[in-house]
Design a protein around this motif. Structure first.
Motif, short mmCIF file in Angstrom:
data_model
loop_
_atom_site.label_atom_id
_atom_site.label_comp_id
_atom_site.label_asym_id
_atom_site.label_seq_id
_atom_site.Cartn_x
_atom_site.Cartn_y
_atom_site.Cartn_z
N ASP A 1 27.28 -3.23 32.52
CA ASP A 1 28.64 -2.87 32.91
C ASP A 1 29.25 -1.88 31.92
O ASP A 1 29.99 -0.96 32.30
N THR A 2 28.96 -2.05 30.63
CA THR A 2 29.44 -1.11 29.62
C THR A 2 28.84 0.27 29.86
O THR A 2 29.54 1.30 29.81
N LEU A 3 27.55 0.31 30.14
CA LEU A 3 26.89 1.59 30.42
C LEU A 3 27.43 2.22 31.70
O LEU A 3 27.56 3.45 31.81
N HIS A 4 27.76 1.38 32.68
CA HIS A 4 28.35 1.88 33.92
C HIS A 4 29.68 2.59 33.62
O HIS A 4 29.97 3.67 34.15
N SER A 5 30.49 1.97 32.75
CA SER A 5 31.77 2.59 32.38
C SER A 5 31.56 3.90 31.65
O SER A 5 32.29 4.88 31.87
N ARG A 6 30.57 3.95 30.76
CA ARG A 6 30.30 5.21 30.05
C ARG A 6 29.86 6.29 31.03
O ARG A 6 30.24 7.47 30.88
N ASN A 7 29.06 5.92 32.01
CA ASN A 7 28.62 6.89 33.01
C ASN A 7 29.81 7.43 33.81
O ASN A 7 29.92 8.64 34.06
N ASN A 8 30.72 6.53 34.21
CA ASN A 8 31.90 6.97 34.96
C ASN A 8 32.80 7.86 34.12
O ASN A 8 33.35 8.86 34.61
N LEU A 9 32.97 7.51 32.85
CA LEU A 9 33.78 8.34 31.96
C LEU A 9 33.17 9.72 31.81
O LEU A 9 33.88 10.74 31.83
N ALA A 10 31.83 9.77 31.67
CA ALA A 10 31.16 11.06 31.53
C ALA A 10 31.39 11.94 32.75
O ALA A 10 31.56 13.17 32.63
N ARG A 11 31.40 11.35 33.93
CA ARG A 11 31.65 12.13 35.15
C ARG A 11 33.04 12.75 35.14
O ARG A 11 33.24 13.90 35.53
N VAL A 12 34.03 11.96 34.70
CA VAL A 12 35.40 12.49 34.63
C VAL A 12 35.48 13.60 33.59
O VAL A 12 36.15 14.62 33.80
N LEU A 13 34.81 13.42 32.44
CA LEU A 13 34.80 14.46 31.42
C LEU A 13 34.21 15.76 31.97
O LEU A 13 34.71 16.86 31.68
N ALA A 14 33.17 15.64 32.78
CA ALA A 14 32.58 16.84 33.40
C ALA A 14 33.57 17.50 34.34
O ALA A 14 33.71 18.73 34.36
N ASP A 15 34.28 16.68 35.14
CA ASP A 15 35.27 17.24 36.07
C ASP A 15 36.42 17.90 35.32
O ASP A 15 37.05 18.84 35.82
N LEU A 16 36.69 17.42 34.12
CA LEU A 16 37.74 18.02 33.28
C LEU A 16 37.27 19.29 32.58
O LEU A 16 38.05 19.95 31.90
N GLY A 17 35.99 19.61 32.74
CA GLY A 17 35.44 20.80 32.11
C GLY A 17 34.97 20.59 30.68
O GLY A 17 34.55 21.53 30.01
N ARG A 18 34.97 19.35 30.22
CA ARG A 18 34.53 19.04 28.84
C ARG A 18 33.04 18.69 28.91
O ARG A 18 32.62 17.55 28.77
N LEU A 19 32.23 19.74 29.17
CA LEU A 19 30.84 19.54 29.52
C LEU A 19 29.99 19.06 28.36
O LEU A 19 29.05 18.28 28.55
N ASP A 20 30.30 19.52 27.14
CA ASP A 20 29.50 19.06 25.99
C ASP A 20 29.69 17.56 25.77
O ASP A 20 28.72 16.84 25.47
N GLU A 21 30.94 17.09 25.90
CA GLU A 21 31.18 15.64 25.77
C GLU A 21 30.48 14.87 26.89
O GLU A 21 29.90 13.80 26.65
N ALA A 22 30.54 15.44 28.10
CA ALA A 22 29.90 14.77 29.23
C ALA A 22 28.40 14.68 29.03
O ALA A 22 27.78 13.63 29.29
N GLU A 23 27.79 15.77 28.53
CA GLU A 23 26.34 15.75 28.30
C GLU A 23 25.97 14.68 27.26
O GLU A 23 25.01 13.92 27.45
N ALA A 24 26.74 14.62 26.17
CA ALA A 24 26.45 13.65 25.12
C ALA A 24 26.52 12.21 25.66
O ALA A 24 25.67 11.37 25.35
N GLU A 25 27.55 11.93 26.48
CA GLU A 25 27.69 10.59 27.04
C GLU A 25 26.54 10.26 27.99
O GLU A 25 25.96 9.17 27.94
N HIS A 26 26.22 11.21 28.87
CA HIS A 26 25.14 10.96 29.83
C HIS A 26 23.80 10.75 29.11
O HIS A 26 23.00 9.90 29.51
#
Length: 672
Positions: free
Chosen positions: A608-633
């Protein structure tokens, strides 16, 4: 002198009454015979499957003078003392004793939870003997005796249902939420369900990810609902200062004295059960020329248990598998001993009269549960045994309980192909022994449908769900809880098939019934509202979906705390809708809040924790913060690969999500 009756109406009436009397007499005789037969069958099953006195009768609690009969580990034997033929050591009082006795006096469902050899069974036994000495004791040996045990409990006013190692009595055909309610509910009786459960088993039983929706959560849902009914008492492996002081007053027993000398390193009960000694022997056996073949047999037994095979293990199974573990450690370079020597070593009792592998019959053994817990706690609740081990264990399974145990374990771990094979084997047995329309058979079909859904074989899943639904409608009616579960499962499959109008109609129909029968705040009603909200989001009615999710979240917050898993699921669902609405800053805030809570409550590695990190990474990508999204994924992908394996659906989702981010970063080769 006989009276002569000439009125034909009276004669007819008398004949009718006589006929009715005869008819009712026959009915009552048949009914009495059926009841007597059923009771005789129940008594036979109890005698065959439960602890009984030499006379064949069920005992009273006070008649059990040896706690070993109820699952208490034998204590160590000191060779130079009188303990060789002594009974169990004097009981050392535990801090929970007073509260536990008070709870038993009130009745209900009580579970003692702790590590293997923490002293759970002995503590439960002493509290039961002190509080409920005159109660009938019903102690079934395994899950197959549970139906008869439950029926006998319901016919007894003062009784204890003793379930040592509760995991053996849960699942299809075992203890259910309804059983608990029937045994413990109502007035005019004093009935107790008293159980023990190892911490490692509790984690294994409840570790299934809770974000997979109603259908995904069905695996293990019944078990979790049973556990939620219990009053839990936690028993620490290491004794407290107060408990150690109580032990000092009993150190005239040399076994207790010896245990107290090692109390800084080991728990007293752990030492008395010889857990550390057996673990040391197992670890040392891997050295060259010691007992590596014996150690490999033990390793195979441990992993078969971890795979879900809970019955005594066939020797042939361990002989077939142990070579895998030998080869992994070095094979012939370890100079393994002959087979006969290996079996003699692993089955030889140590000081506690406990062996690494204890013979149950000429052809089966059980592994010391302390070793299973040590391995399971070391590797984590989501670690998987090798596929070949689980499949071979399934091939050797001769009981439904083992096929179902392997199936449910594989299902929780996302090993859907293995789970399908195991559920089909269990279903074949259920159908042959119980019939196609028995509730347990239908539950097995539910699980099979869920596996097919997980494998993406949606048309097959739909057909299976419809078949079960048709039977339940015919036998139970449209409004029975099991029928509604079938409709929920079908709705989920319809949604994934893209038939959203049908899915919405099913969800609305189930929601209407649950609202009428259970009320707006019942957990099942809230599940239906959440399911409907997901479908509304899929059809693009995001404002309605948001409103439903907020209503569910508000209701859960009133009933549960902020960090309850159900509350966090609801917040996660809301955050996903906020992201779809383009309200990305709100979605990020919600996902971060859920992630922080899950890290604190469940830890970094929980699905469930990893699921939340995955969802957060998707939002970061939609916000254009791609480097943060890549690191999370990448972090989530690495964790999922390590914990769940490369083929688990969550791992594949992470790879796909990372590929999308790499595409947005214009790193096309890496993305491809």
């Amino acid at each position: 002198m006989a009276f002569k009756v000439t009125n034909p109406w009276l004669i007819g009436a008398a004949a009718a009454v006589a006929a009715v009397a005869v008819a009712f007499s026959g009915v009552w005789q048949d009914r009495h015979k059926r009841i007597a037969t059923r009771h005789d069958e129940t008594a036979f099953k109890l005698q065959d499957g439960c602890l009984v006195l030499p006379s064949g009768r069920l005992p009273r609690v006070s008649q059990i003078d040896e706690p070993i009969k109820l699952g208490v580990h034998p204590a160590i034997v000191l060779g130079d003392s009188a303990t060789r033929n002594a009974q169990e050591p004097t009981y050392i009082p535990r801090d929970v004793d007073a509260e536990l006795c008070q709870r038993l006096a009130l009745g209900g469902f009580v579970v003692l939870i702790g590590d293997s050899t923490a002293g759970k069974s002995r503590t439960a036994f002493e509290a039961m003997r002190a509080t409920l000495p005159d109660h009938l004791l019903i102690a079934p040996h395994d899950r197959t005796a549970m139906p008869a045990a439950v029926e006998r409990m319901l016919r007894t006013r003062r009784a204890v249902l003793w379930l040592s190692d509760l995991e053996h009595y849960l699942g299809n055909g075992g203890l259910t939420r309804e059983n608990v309610a029937r045994i413990c509910g109502g007035n005019g009786h004093h009935r107790v369900i008293l159980a023990t459960l190892r911490c490692a088993e509790q984690v294994r039983l409840t570790c299934a990810s809770t974000d997979g929706g109603d259908a995904a959560r069905l695996v293990g849902r019944e078990i979790q609902e049973v556990l939620e009914q219990a009053y839990e008492f936690r028993l620490a492996r290491m004794f407290s200062v107060t408990e150690l002081e109580s032990g000092l007053a009993r150190r005239s027993d040399p076994r207790i004295s010896s245990a107290l000398e090692h109390a800084e390193e080991f728990g007293v009960a752990e030492y008395l059960a010889s857990g550390p000694e057996l673990k040391r022997d197992y670890d040392n056996a891997w050295d060259v020329g010691v007992n590596p073949r014996g150690a490999a047999l033990v390793a195979a037994a441990i992993d078969c248990r971890r795979a879900g095979f809970t019955s005594p293990l066939p020797r042939k199974l361990l002989e077939e598998l142990h070579g895998i573990y030998l080869d992994t450690r070095g094979g012939h370079r370890l100079q393994p001993e002959p087979d006969a020597d290996a079996w003699e070593w692993v089955t030889r009792p140590r000081r506690a009269t406990t062996a690494l592998l204890s013979p149950m019959t000429d052809s089966t053994v059980t592994v010391f549960d302390y070793l299973v817990d040590v391995v399971q706690q070391g590797e984590g609740p989501f670690a998987q045994v090798p596929e070949v081990v689980a499949q071979t264990a399934l091939d050797h399974a001769q009981l439904m309980v083992d096929a179902e145990g392997i199936a449910s374990t594989a299902h929780r771990q996302g090993r859907y192909a293995l789970a399908e094979s195991a559920w089909r084997k269990a279903l074949t047995w259920r159908t042959a022994t119980l019939g196609e329309e028995h509730p347990d058979t239908l539950t097995s079909r539910d699980y099979l449908a869920l596996v097919l859904w997980g494998l993406g074989r949606l048309e097959e899943a739909e057909a299976e769900n419809r078949a079960v639904l048709e039977i339940r409608r015919r036998l139970l009616g449209d409004q029975h809880p099991d029928t509604l579960i079938s409709r929920n499962n079908l709705a989920r499959v319809l949604a994934d098939l893209g038939r959203l109008d049908e899915a919405e109609a099913e969800n609305r129909a189930v929601l209407e019934i649950r609202r009428r029968l259970l009320g707006d705040q019942h957990p099942d009603t809230l599940i239906s509202r959440s399911n409907l909200a997901r479908v509304l989001a899929d059809v693009g009615r995001l404002d309605e979906a948001e409103a439903e999710h907020r209503a569910v979240l508000e209701a859960l917050r009133r009933e549960l705390d902020e960090e309850n898993p159900r509350t966090l699921i609801s917040r996660n669902n809301l955050a996903c809708v906020l992201a779809d609405l383009g309200r990305l800053d709100e979605a990020e805030a919600e996902h971060r809040a859920v992630l922080e809570a899950r890290r604190r409550v469940l830890g970094d590695q929980h699905p469930d924790t990893l699921h939340s990190r995955n969802n957060l990474a998707r939002v970061l990508a939609d916000l254009g913060r791609l480097d943060e999204a890549e690191a999370e994924h990448r972090a989530v992908l690495e964790a999922r690969r390590r914990i769940l394996g490369d083929q688990h659906p969550d791992t594949l989702i992470s790879r796909n999500s990372l590929a999308r981010v790499l595409t947005d970063l214009r790193r096309s080769k890496a993305s491809e």
